[in-house]
Scaffold this motif. Structure first.
Motif, short mmCIF file in Angstrom:
data_model
loop_
_atom_site.label_atom_id
_atom_site.label_comp_id
_atom_site.label_asym_id
_atom_site.label_seq_id
_atom_site.Cartn_x
_atom_site.Cartn_y
_atom_site.Cartn_z
N THR A 1 18.70 84.99 72.55
CA THR A 1 19.63 86.01 73.01
C THR A 1 18.87 87.26 73.46
OG1 THR A 1 19.91 86.88 70.78
CG2 THR A 1 21.51 85.23 71.52
N LEU A 2 19.49 88.01 74.36
CA LEU A 2 18.96 89.29 74.82
C LEU A 2 19.84 90.39 74.24
CD1 LEU A 2 18.52 88.43 78.61
CD2 LEU A 2 16.72 88.45 76.89
N ASP A 3 19.24 91.54 74.01
CA ASP A 3 20.07 92.66 73.57
C ASP A 3 19.58 93.94 74.25
OD1 ASP A 3 17.82 92.21 71.53
OD2 ASP A 3 18.41 94.27 71.10
N PHE A 4 20.53 94.77 74.61
CA PHE A 4 20.24 96.03 75.29
C PHE A 4 20.94 97.16 74.54
CE2 PHE A 4 20.00 92.61 78.37
CZ PHE A 4 18.77 92.85 78.98
N PRO A 5 20.41 97.55 73.39
CA PRO A 5 21.08 98.55 72.55
C PRO A 5 21.28 99.87 73.29
CG PRO A 5 18.81 98.16 71.81
CD PRO A 5 19.12 97.11 72.81
N THR B 1 23.47 87.18 76.83
CA THR B 1 22.85 88.27 77.59
C THR B 1 23.47 89.62 77.26
OG1 THR B 1 24.30 87.74 79.47
CG2 THR B 1 22.07 86.83 79.50
N ASP B 2 24.27 89.68 76.18
CA ASP B 2 24.81 90.95 75.69
C ASP B 2 25.78 91.60 76.68
OD1 ASP B 2 25.02 92.78 73.62
OD2 ASP B 2 23.35 94.02 74.31
N THR B 3 26.50 90.78 77.45
CA THR B 3 27.39 91.29 78.48
C THR B 3 28.62 91.96 77.86
OG1 THR B 3 26.70 89.58 80.04
CG2 THR B 3 28.81 90.64 80.49
N ASP B 4 28.98 93.12 78.43
CA ASP B 4 30.19 93.84 78.01
C ASP B 4 31.33 93.68 79.02
OD1 ASP B 4 29.23 95.34 75.58
OD2 ASP B 4 27.77 96.07 77.05
N GLU C 1 24.87 80.85 69.92
CA GLU C 1 24.10 81.07 68.69
C GLU C 1 22.88 80.16 68.57
OE1 GLU C 1 27.06 80.34 65.76
OE2 GLU C 1 28.19 82.19 66.20
N LYS D 1 13.73 92.49 79.27
CA LYS D 1 14.17 93.80 78.79
C LYS D 1 13.33 94.92 79.38
CE LYS D 1 14.45 92.34 74.38
NZ LYS D 1 14.68 92.37 72.92
#
Length: 509
Positions: free
Chosen positions: A155-159, A275-278, A151, A224
């Motif tokens: 941060t990165l996000d890949f919606p 890095t928005d990892t799933d 936090e 991105k």
């Protein structure tokens, strides 16, 4: 008490924010060596650790390290207000953990805030790391610190995308597998934004190796854009400021040779949150010189990574890999980039290809592009048909490199020495730590062409005079130093088939 003091910029990187005062000014302020002062100018401020100069500095002036001048934009000759700074509240929290008590998420947030604002000295940060080493965090604490670390950075996000990643716990030289895994996975249509570190104790981090082929420093929007275009990237995480407090912890813990188990979990997983990892495949190398010495340790790491992943919303699968010798034969940025490209071109060493395909296969199965148990086969097919090479060329071009580069275009350092076997026998061991030390003595990773090339691996028979390995350097002096070290600490151990005769006495009459 506040005091106006003129700035004298000290153009030497200190690694921490330092303020050097005269004895007179320090006395007026009531501060001593290692105390803190707050420096204010033009509405901005920073905290610095006090040093005191007995000569060379005129009263009413102070030296500031670049870590402070960059933060508040002070130029040489400007005047700033200096006041004693109060002791940070996180000192008490560090003591609390040293006493074996548990910390809350708010406690960790206070510590991390003080770390990022330079309110804690390296000694105090070291005390915090030592407390985590002696009194390990439970899983609740581990989750809390992981979330706080993530936090407090970018941060990165890949919606709309499912994000896949791979991470290695490290300790194995030449572990350039990401340069194969990323293009294999991206070529299969899965998203894999690989942010990597530079070397701290190794001869080349993934970012150092990739930098031989293309630039690796990008901001969040650039990352991105590249990922949206190619499905993958191999970049330096430091360019995006992911979990910045973790980088400070790593820098402080390195000279202490401390690596608290749960802090290692936080370090990895905070950056995966960022890095928005799933889905994450964890490479757990086991062997001499790695963090994992045996299967019990591997199982503990695996279970903890999986549990932490569940709590923060990341599915984790762990793979225990062989870590007793280098991956492939090349160690050092240019040598590793050359070997990785050779593997993509279809000519790489089997250990590199097998490990890369095995780890990539886990991601392919998770992404539904390979059925369970067929992931490695699918990865090898992508590699052998040239799809991974074509994807790697796309990624190189998108990152600003030359997409037409081949392995033959990459030249290691122009100075080379060949180290030969002094006896015949079999290679019974390759010592990872010695390999890394030799490569670093040659100049790696800062000198891209420096490194170590293993020519005889474990189990191979050698004759006296056979070349065991080569050392490359960009300067003659560094080559001499690395070669000398190789003689003092032989990285390749040779034994005959007969180890010892018992009893050892001679003729019996």
């Amino acid at each position: 008490m506040a005091r106006k003091i003129t700035v004298r910029n000290l153009d030497i990187e200190q690694g921490r924010p330092e303020v050097t005062l005269t004895e007179e000014d320090a006395k007026e302020l009531g501060v001593h060596v290692q105390d803190r002062v707050r420096i204010k100018a033009d509405g901005r401020e920073a905290v610095g650790i006090v040093n005191i100069a007995r000569s060379g500095l005129a009263p009413g002036t102070m030296w500031l390290s670049p870590e402070i001048t960059r933060r508040i934009g002070l130029s040489d000759g400007q005047t700033a207000t200096v006041i004693p700074a109060e002791k940070p509240c996180s000192i008490g929290l560090i003591k609390k953990k040293m006493d074996g008590e548990h910390l809350s998420k708010e406690d960790f947030r206070a510590v991390v805030k003080d770390v990022l604002e330079n309110n804690l000295s390296e000694t105090e940060i070291a005390a915090f790391i030592s407390a985590l080493y002696i009194n390990e965090m439970n899983m609740d604490e581990t989750v809390a610190l992981t979330q706080v670390l993530a936090e407090t950075g970018e941060t990165l996000d890949f919606p709309g995308r499912t994000v896949y990643d791979k991470h290695s716990l490290g300790g194995v030289p030449g572990n350039k597998v990401s340069l194969l895994i990323v293009p294999i996975v991206a070529a299969a249509g899965l998203t894999i934004p690989k942010t990597s570190s530079r070397a701290i104790t190794s001869a080349s981090g993934t970012a150092d190796t990739m930098e031989v082929l293309a630039p690796v420093t990008f901001d969040a929007e650039e990352i991105k854009a590249i990922v949206n275009k190619t499905m993958g990237i191999l970049c330096w995480g430091g360019g995006v400021n992911l979990a910045p407090a973790d980088d400070i912890f790593i820098r402080v813990e390195h000279p202490l040779a401390l690596d608290p188990h749960n802090l290692a979990l936080c370090s990895v997983m905070a950056k995966k949150i960022a890095t928005d990892t799933d889905f994450l495949v964890m490479d757990l190398p086991m062997g001499s010189g790695t963090k994992i010495k045996d299967l019990d340790s591997a199982e503990r790491f695996a279970m903890d990574f999986i549990e932490l992943g569940k709590r923060i919303g990341i599915k984790v699968e762990c793979v225990v890999t062989y870590g007793d010798k280098p991956v492939g034969r090349a160690v050092g940025p240019a040598l590793e980039a050359k070997e990785a490209l050779r593997a993509l071109e279809g000519e790489g060493p089997s250990s590199l290809i097998e490990k890369s395909a095995g780890l990539a296969g886990v991601l392919l199965e998770a992404g539904g592009v390979a059925v369970k148990g067929e992931g490695k086969k699918k990865a090898l097919d992508i590699l052998r048909t040239g799809k991974a090479l074509r994807k790697m060329r796309e990624i190189i071009e998108a990152q600003g490199g030359n997409p037409d580069i081949t392995s033959k275009d990459i030249r290691p350092g122009r100075h080379r020495s060949k180290v030969r076997a002094e006896r015949e026998g079999y290679v019974v061991a390759v010592h990872n730590r010695a390999v890394v030390e030799i490569a670093r003595a040659a100049g790696a990773p800062q000198d891209k062409g420096a490194g170590f090339l293993l020519l005889k691996g474990k189990g191979q028979r050698v004759s006296e005079g056979d070349v065991l390995f080569e050392i490359y350097a960009e300067s003659k002096y560094k080559l001499e130093q690395a070669t000398k070290l190789a003689r003092q600490r032989p990285p390749v151990k040779i034994e005959g088939m007969i180890i010892e005769k018992i009893p050892s006495y001679g003729i019996i009459r």
